[in-house]
Design a protein around this motif. Structure first.
Motif: not given
Length: 77
Positions: A14-18
């Motif tokens: 989720g962090f990488l997508v954001l």
């Protein structure tokens, strides 16, 4: 509260997508700013050329006012 003991979070994915979305927005904003500056400079140059052409056109009748006189120099005609 949570009886199953499983914790659901966004995690690293989720962090990488954001983070990727934030980078894309940043690059798109930078590109948009650069394009707008380039368009503004082109528009300013176009307006300046139009102004110069208008000034030359307005000055042309003053230079051409002698065309009304006969060419042989006889003011009566």
């Amino acid at each position: 509260m949570n009886d199953t003991g499983v914790e659901i979070t966004a995690g690293l994915g989720g962090f990488l997508v954001l983070f990727g979305l934030a980078l894309a927005v940043w690059f798109l904003g930078r590109d948009l700013t650069r394009r707008l500056r380039r368009m503004r400079r082109a528009e300013d140059a176009r307006l300046e050329q139009e102004q110069q052409a208008r000034e030359q056109r307005d000055a042309a009748p003053e230079r051409n006012s002698r065309r009304d006189e006969p060419e042989d120099g006889d003011p009566i005609g």
